[in-house]
Motif scaffolding. Structure first.
Motif, PDB file in Angstrom:
ATOM      1  N   ALA A 266     -18.400  -2.437  25.921  1.00  0.00           N
ATOM      2  CA  ALA A 266     -17.707  -1.158  25.961  1.00  0.00           C
ATOM      3  C   ALA A 266     -16.245  -1.307  26.352  1.00  0.00           C
ATOM      4  N   GLN A 267     -15.361  -0.814  25.478  1.00  0.00           N
ATOM      5  CA  GLN A 267     -13.928  -0.788  25.747  1.00  0.00           C
ATOM      6  C   GLN A 267     -13.355   0.500  25.184  1.00  0.00           C
ATOM      7  N   VAL A 268     -12.393   1.060  25.902  1.00  0.00           N
ATOM      8  CA  VAL A 268     -11.702   2.231  25.388  1.00  0.00           C
ATOM      9  C   VAL A 268     -10.962   1.836  24.113  1.00  0.00           C
ATOM     10  N   TYR A 269     -11.092   2.646  23.092  1.00  0.00           N
ATOM     11  CA  TYR A 269     -10.432   2.351  21.818  1.00  0.00           C
ATOM     12  C   TYR A 269      -8.922   2.511  21.966  1.00  0.00           C
ATOM     13  N   GLU A 270      -8.192   1.515  21.549  1.00  0.00           N
ATOM     14  CA  GLU A 270      -6.731   1.531  21.612  1.00  0.00           C
ATOM     15  C   GLU A 270      -6.196   1.933  20.246  1.00  0.00           C
TER      16      GLU A 270
ATOM     17  N   ARG B  72     -18.624  13.217  30.853  1.00  0.00           N
ATOM     18  CA  ARG B  72     -17.348  13.535  31.484  1.00  0.00           C
ATOM     19  C   ARG B  72     -16.214  12.812  30.756  1.00  0.00           C
ATOM     20  N   PHE B  73     -15.032  13.396  30.836  1.00  0.00           N
ATOM     21  CA  PHE B  73     -13.854  12.835  30.180  1.00  0.00           C
ATOM     22  C   PHE B  73     -12.801  12.516  31.234  1.00  0.00           C
ATOM     23  N   GLU B  74     -12.245  11.330  31.134  1.00  0.00           N
ATOM     24  CA  GLU B  74     -11.189  10.934  32.059  1.00  0.00           C
ATOM     25  C   GLU B  74      -9.975  10.451  31.270  1.00  0.00           C
ATOM     26  N   PRO B  75      -8.757  10.809  31.725  1.00  0.00           N
ATOM     27  CA  PRO B  75      -7.557  10.401  30.988  1.00  0.00           C
ATOM     28  C   PRO B  75      -7.330   8.897  31.075  1.00  0.00           C
ATOM     29  N   VAL B  76      -6.816   8.330  29.998  1.00  0.00           N
ATOM     30  CA  VAL B  76      -6.436   6.921  29.978  1.00  0.00           C
ATOM     31  C   VAL B  76      -5.021   6.826  29.426  1.00  0.00           C
ATOM     32  N   GLU B  77      -4.266   5.877  29.922  1.00  0.00           N
ATOM     33  CA  GLU B  77      -2.881   5.710  29.497  1.00  0.00           C
ATOM     34  C   GLU B  77      -2.811   4.960  28.167  1.00  0.00           C
ATOM     35  N   GLN B  78      -2.168   5.584  27.199  1.00  0.00           N
ATOM     36  CA  GLN B  78      -1.899   4.926  25.925  1.00  0.00           C
ATOM     37  C   GLN B  78      -0.598   5.465  25.341  1.00  0.00           C
ATOM     38  N   THR B  79       0.115   4.622  24.639  1.00  0.00           N
ATOM     39  CA  THR B  79       1.272   5.066  23.877  1.00  0.00           C
ATOM     40  C   THR B  79       0.783   5.468  22.494  1.00  0.00           C
ATOM     41  N   LEU B  80       0.907   6.753  22.179  1.00  0.00           N
ATOM     42  CA  LEU B  80       0.334   7.280  20.942  1.00  0.00           C
ATOM     43  C   LEU B  80       1.427   7.701  19.975  1.00  0.00           C
ATOM     44  N   TRP B  81       1.060   8.417  18.921  1.00  0.00           N
ATOM     45  CA  TRP B  81       1.979   8.776  17.846  1.00  0.00           C
ATOM     46  C   TRP B  81       3.031   9.782  18.281  1.00  0.00           C
ATOM     47  N   HIS B  82       2.782  10.491  19.404  1.00  0.00           N
ATOM     48  CA  HIS B  82       3.743  11.468  19.899  1.00  0.00           C
ATOM     49  C   HIS B  82       3.561  11.593  21.409  1.00  0.00           C
TER      50      HIS B  82
ATOM     51  N   ARG C  48      -2.580  12.770  23.921  1.00  0.00           N
ATOM     52  CA  ARG C  48      -3.234  12.174  25.078  1.00  0.00           C
ATOM     53  C   ARG C  48      -4.542  11.494  24.661  1.00  0.00           C
ATOM     54  N   ALA C  49      -4.961  10.512  25.458  1.00  0.00           N
ATOM     55  CA  ALA C  49      -6.220   9.796  25.219  1.00  0.00           C
ATOM     56  C   ALA C  49      -7.156  10.014  26.397  1.00  0.00           C
ATOM     57  N   TYR C  50      -8.459  10.108  26.093  1.00  0.00           N
ATOM     58  CA  TYR C  50      -9.477  10.327  27.118  1.00  0.00           C
ATOM     59  C   TYR C  50     -10.700   9.455  26.828  1.00  0.00           C
ATOM     60  N   ALA C  51     -11.271   8.899  27.877  1.00  0.00           N
ATOM     61  CA  ALA C  51     -12.508   8.140  27.756  1.00  0.00           C
ATOM     62  C   ALA C  51     -13.677   9.070  28.051  1.00  0.00           C
TER      63      ALA C  51
ATOM     64  N   GLY D 153     -17.198   6.681  24.226  1.00  0.00           N
ATOM     65  CA  GLY D 153     -16.224   6.723  23.147  1.00  0.00           C
ATOM     66  C   GLY D 153     -14.874   7.177  23.649  1.00  0.00           C
ATOM     67  N   THR D 154     -13.938   7.357  22.733  1.00  0.00           N
ATOM     68  CA  THR D 154     -12.562   7.718  23.072  1.00  0.00           C
ATOM     69  C   THR D 154     -12.144   8.937  22.271  1.00  0.00           C
ATOM     70  N   LEU D 155     -11.538   9.890  22.973  1.00  0.00           N
ATOM     71  CA  LEU D 155     -11.052  11.117  22.341  1.00  0.00           C
ATOM     72  C   LEU D 155      -9.540  11.192  22.474  1.00  0.00           C
ATOM     73  N   PHE D 156      -8.870  11.498  21.363  1.00  0.00           N
ATOM     74  CA  PHE D 156      -7.435  11.738  21.371  1.00  0.00           C
ATOM     75  C   PHE D 156      -7.198  13.222  21.137  1.00  0.00           C
ATOM     76  N   VAL D 157      -6.227  13.783  21.853  1.00  0.00           N
ATOM     77  CA  VAL D 157      -5.974  15.222  21.778  1.00  0.00           C
ATOM     78  C   VAL D 157      -4.487  15.470  21.553  1.00  0.00           C
TER      79      VAL D 157
END
Length: 652
Positions: free
Chosen positions: A18-22, A368-378, A382-385, A395-399
């Protein structure tokens, strides 16, 4: 036709892997092009390996699924980027790669050697057999059994349809259409909608057509001319070019169906869905129409009366126009139920609203969803695990919450990476909406929960293979899990969870929620019949008789009580038709039948965690590896029916 590899996607993993999707950092077109080239080289090699397997009894399903997973590694993010990336060169490169990939897909699904091995594949159980059958259908619907000339034509049509669909959506997404108003003309429109807008040389406020801007103008503007101008602008999105594109799309789809001996593209594609045929879809829509037609007439009479009162004109000489509908619906709803949607914004800040739906998922589904730090398209994305009760990654959710130029301007989820328990692969999905930074109305909170339902479907799937994972279900079932959750925002016990994530937010008074719950059924006749017109138009456009899209729409809309407004070209902005919902818009209504039935299990308590867990394990976890009717039967303990749906249509 079905695009075998262009399915909505997601992935699952064993704890050890298991790894957060980058999310890939593709910041220029050269990166996209290079990755696209690597993908195409790789999948062609995998195709050769599949074709070289033993002709009978080979384990074809696993390597076929692994090919899809490799596709998702590259194409998953690239299917999202045209909707969200601020750099046009990146968006264009992503679309160009999608077009090249479609050429590969069209050829792959006509590979007779792979088809033969799939036909005689080793299968272990019903899950394998369903996957085998659906993939055989995909090969057959792509022309693997056609004569050589017809096969070639099918491939060319598939590629051209992809290109046309991209162009259709691009014109809407990248439109710079605006409407300019003076402050006086914006009387009644909330100031946060227009106060910070740029001004033209005449000092007028220049407003775009994104729904956080256009909808309040059409709902709140006191001056009819203001509402009319904004409404007419929204009814011309896409322009004449999109009408020509839509006509070409319909022509190609009809030609494609005829390659297989079908007179109707609707019949060609619907035979693979729950509804079964164009005739059955038409009968279903007629049943709904019969249930709401009288109510629509009564609704329109009420709004006409309200307009007469507001203008001081005799009712007999008052004409209700299409640009009046939103305004007078809201006005009468407010008069009857004392419900002002704008008043909810102070209670529902956007980020806190997202955290509220996260809290609901934890309470109801144990996620539950927790924020994770990622540099995204804008920077706003935001990214959440997503994690279960034991902290295991699901899994990983981007919002992406807020509107901006060139961004997809409605609300949707891209479940672009699918689960596979067999492969230990985690899911990833992106939720894209366009909300006012000042806060959400209750209706917008309902929209957020709807889209979040799609994301949960993607992230909580635990299918064996990626191909049927997550939201990769029959189209006329796909909306049911998201539509089901819409009802939750009208429950005071559910909204009480908001205080867990935002103690400083003023609680919504219980009576305000109860009034809104009653008010949501007002003008249901108008809303339902409008959806019926859309669905019938879609079926007719893809039916046996060829007719120019605008001529067909004008003819069908003229037959409705408010008629057709000359100069408007609504089909040019009807993105569903150019995309995956061609001959499938009826699915929203069909899925709502299923959704209303599913809700009955939560009737006693919408926060019942035991029922929520059973729903998660039965409906969401199985994705598309079981038939929708079987999922409903297992969850409800009986066969599904439409009783709850038709009861809901009658609620006043």
């Amino acid at each position: 036709m079905r695009r075998w590899l262009l399915l909505a996607v997601a992935f699952f993993a064993t704890p050890a892997l298991a790894q957060v999707y980058e999310f890939p950092r593709w910041n220029d077109a050269a990166q996209v092009n290079a990755e696209c080239s690597r993908l195409l080289t790789d999948v062609r090699q995998r195709e050769k390996a599949l074709a070289a397997l033993p002709e009978r009894g080979a384990g074809v399903l696993a390597p076929l699924d692994e090919l899809l997973q490799r596709v998702e590694d590259t194409m998953g993010p690239l299917w999202l980027l045209p909707a969200v990336h601020p750099d046009k060169t990146v968006r264009d490169a992503a679309e160009a790669c999608d077009l090249e990939f479609q050429r590969f897909t069209a050829a792959f699904l006509q590979n007779a050697r792979v088809h033969t091995r799939l036909k005689h594949a080793a299968v272990a159980d019903d899950i394998d057999r369903r996957l085998q059958r659906e993939q055989l259908d995909a090969f057959e619907d792509s022309g693997v059994a056609l004569a050589p000339a017809a096969r070639q034509r099918a491939r060319r049509i598939s590629t051209e349809l992809t290109e046309l669909s991209q162009a259709f959506e691009r014109r809407i997404r990248e439109s710079r259409d605006t409407v300019a108003f003076t402050e006086a003309q914006l009387e009644g429109v909330p100031e946060n909608v227009w106060r910070n807008a740029r001004r033209d040389a005449k000092g007028r406020y220049v407003l775009g057509l994104d729904y956080p801007t256009a909808d309040p103008v059409m709902e709140r503007a006191v001056q009819e001319r203001t509402r009319e101008r904004m409404w007419r602008a929204t009814m011309r999105q896409g322009g004449e070019a999109n009408l020509k594109t839509l006509q070409r799309i319909a022509e190609l789809r009809r030609e494609y169906a005829r390659l297989f001996g079908f007179d109707s593209y609707a019949d060609f594609t619907l035979r693979r869905r729950m509804v079964g045929s164009e005739a059955q879809a038409t009968r279903f829509l007629a049943e709904v129409d019969a249930a709401v037609a009288q109510r629509e007439r009564a609704d329109l009479a009420l709004l006409r009366e309200a307009k007469a009162r507001a203008t001081g004109a005799p009712q007999a000489s008052t004409t209700l126009q299409r640009w009046d509908l939103r305004h007078f619906t809201e006005r009468v709803r407010n008069e009857r139920y004392t419900v002002d949607q704008e008043a909810f914004r102070a209670h529902f800040p956007p980020q806190r609203s997202l955290e509220f739906v996260f809290a609901l998922s934890q309470r109801l589904f144990g996620v539950r969803f927790e924020p994770v730090e990622q540099t995204l398209w804008h920077p706003q994305a935001r990214a959440y695990a997503a994690r279960d009760e034991q902290g295991r990654l699901l899994g990983t959710l981007f919002v992406d919450l807020f509107p901006r130029p060139d961004k997809y301007n409605h609300a949707a989820v891209w479940s672009f990476r699918n689960v596979s328990v067999r492969s230990g692969r985690l899911p990833a999905a992106a939720l894209v909406v366009n909300f006012d930074s000042q806060g959400l109305t209750l209706e917008e909170l309902e929209t957020l929960l709807h889209e979040f339902g799609h994301a949960l479907h993607a992230l909580l799937s635990t299918t064996r293979y990626a191909i049927p994972g997550g939201t990769n279900v029959l189209l006329d079932f796909a909306e049911a899990p998201s539509q089901m959750l819409e009802d939750w925002v009208y429950d005071p016990a559910v909204l009480a969870l908001f205080q867990q994530v935002c103690s400083e937010c003023a609680p919504v008074p219980r009576e305000m929620i109860e009034r809104a719950a009653r008010a949501r059924h007002f003008a249901k006749g108008i809303a339902t019949t409008r959806q019926l017109v859309f669905a019938r138009y879609d079926l007719a456009l893809h039916g046996r008789r060829a007719e120019a899209p605008m001529k067909l729409w004008a003819r069908m809309e003229r037959a409705t009580p408010l008629g057709h407004v000359p100069g408007t070209i609504f089909p040019a902005g009807f993105g569903h038709l150019a995309g995956g919902y061609g001959a499938g818009y009826y699915a929203y209504m069909w899925s709502l039948v299923v959704a209303e039935d599913l809700r009955t299990a939560f009737a006693a308590d919408r926060l019942d965690a035991a029922v929520g867990r059973r729903y998660r394990d039965t409906v969401l976890a199985n994705g598309g590896q079981l038939a929708p009717k079987e999922l409903v039967r297992r969850f409800l303990g009986r066969e599904g029916n439409a009783e709850a749906f038709f009861r809901s249509l009658a609620i006043e």
